[in-house]
Design an enzyme around this catalytic site. Sequence first.
Site, short mmCIF file in Angstrom:
data_model
loop_
_atom_site.label_atom_id
_atom_site.label_comp_id
_atom_site.label_asym_id
_atom_site.label_seq_id
_atom_site.Cartn_x
_atom_site.Cartn_y
_atom_site.Cartn_z
N THR A 199 0.80 -1.22 0.00
CA THR A 199 0.00 0.00 0.00
C THR A 199 0.84 1.27 0.00
O THR A 199 0.48 2.26 -0.64
CB THR A 199 -0.90 0.00 1.26
OG1 THR A 199 -1.66 -1.19 1.24
CG2 THR A 199 -1.82 1.20 1.30
N ASP A 253 1.99 -7.10 -3.90
CA ASP A 253 1.26 -7.12 -2.64
C ASP A 253 2.01 -8.14 -1.77
O ASP A 253 2.41 -9.20 -2.27
CB ASP A 253 -0.18 -7.60 -2.90
CG ASP A 253 -1.04 -7.54 -1.66
OD1 ASP A 253 -1.96 -6.71 -1.62
OD2 ASP A 253 -0.80 -8.33 -0.72
N SER A 254 2.18 -7.86 -0.50
CA SER A 254 3.05 -8.74 0.30
C SER A 254 2.44 -10.12 0.51
O SER A 254 3.12 -11.03 0.96
CB SER A 254 3.43 -8.08 1.62
OG SER A 254 2.38 -8.16 2.54
N ASP A 292 1.04 -6.89 5.36
CA ASP A 292 0.45 -8.20 5.65
C ASP A 292 1.48 -9.27 6.03
O ASP A 292 1.26 -10.04 6.96
CB ASP A 292 -0.38 -8.70 4.45
CG ASP A 292 -1.67 -7.90 4.28
OD1 ASP A 292 -2.00 -7.11 5.20
OD2 ASP A 292 -2.34 -8.05 3.24
N GLN A 318 0.27 -20.75 20.79
CA GLN A 318 -0.65 -19.97 19.96
C GLN A 318 -1.12 -18.70 20.70
O GLN A 318 -1.82 -17.88 20.12
CB GLN A 318 -1.84 -20.81 19.46
CG GLN A 318 -2.62 -21.54 20.50
CD GLN A 318 -3.68 -22.44 19.88
OE1 GLN A 318 -4.85 -22.12 19.94
NE2 GLN A 318 -3.31 -23.55 19.29
N CYS A 319 -0.66 -18.50 21.94
CA CYS A 319 -0.91 -17.22 22.63
C CYS A 319 -0.04 -16.16 21.97
O CYS A 319 1.06 -16.46 21.51
CB CYS A 319 -0.51 -17.29 24.10
SG CYS A 319 -1.50 -18.42 25.06
#
Length: 343
Positions: free
Chosen positions: A16, A60-61, A93, A280-281
Amino acid sequence: MSSKKSRILLIYTGGTIGMMKDYVSGALKAFDFSQLLKNIPELNQLDCTIASLSFEYPIDSSNMNPDHWVAIAEIIGSNYGEYDGFVVLHGSDTMSYTASALSFLLENLAKPVILTGSQLPIGDLRTDAKENLITAIQIAALQEKGKSVIQEVGLYFEYKLYRGNRTTKINAEHFQAFASLNYPHLIESGVHLSIFHEYLLPKKKNAVLKVHNAMDDNVAILKLFPGINKNIVEAVLGAKDLKALILETYGSGNAPMEDWFLEKLKFAIKNGIHIINVTQCSGGAVLMGHYETSSKLKKMQVINGKDITTEAAIAKAMYLLGSGVSNELFKTVFETSLRGEML
Ligand code: ASP
């Protein structure tokens, strides 16, 4: 401060930030980076010289892949002698993945590599791009006694410089899009730039940059969820040529204790697949053996990802596999902090 002007190379990969509004048609279009100083005259006020180059086809990433990471590392490597600092403009991203990958690919880095981007295009009235770009350049230009202040890969966004391999994109809407929950930020931009020297990677003496160029993508991420079944675990672990699996576990590294699950992991490890335990925290660390639900993983030689982010874990696994670390050493090397990415 040195009296010599820092020379900064700006590398535009896409995202962007590189868009400009055409005020006639109202449409967003890719910005011509050779016209950088003309379009952003504020850059003339910076006490450094700026050169820029752009990917031939800015992306775009979401389209970034390990070949692009190597290409960026090689651009930095081949311009390393000419410049004092590098600013990589990148879509937000997957910026944390690229920052992590670059930190591993650029061994012995003694100059700043600062990734930045924006949530709104540079031509937008309310853009965050100008502040991010200008301050990222200022940070890349910081020198003390003729040496770069920052000697690592950083990510600058919304008034903060973070260690790149500690970051995660946490918000698709807010200007404050990134967080580094397990490591303090390195610089804060207010009226002045506050540099937290105690958190920077130590300065390197006589370091010779080594640019690595191999990433092995035979890796996967499996996020646990209550109800995950045999077929899913089997399909992932049975993927052709899989060499390493980032297992996103619960809390401090806990996983279900069902026999079928533990047996499948054990079997995979016996067959040479590296399994890395990452929580996953968003914050905190894996502490295998703290609960019964993780002590079995520890016993079967699951690798301790400690407080590493998933982004850094996947990049580190690709890097270590690509650099040909032996199967015997992989666990020890993974559990060692190489670029300040973990405890
Ligand atoms: N989708 C865009 C990208 O990552 C978003 C951004 O630039 O922030 O390339």
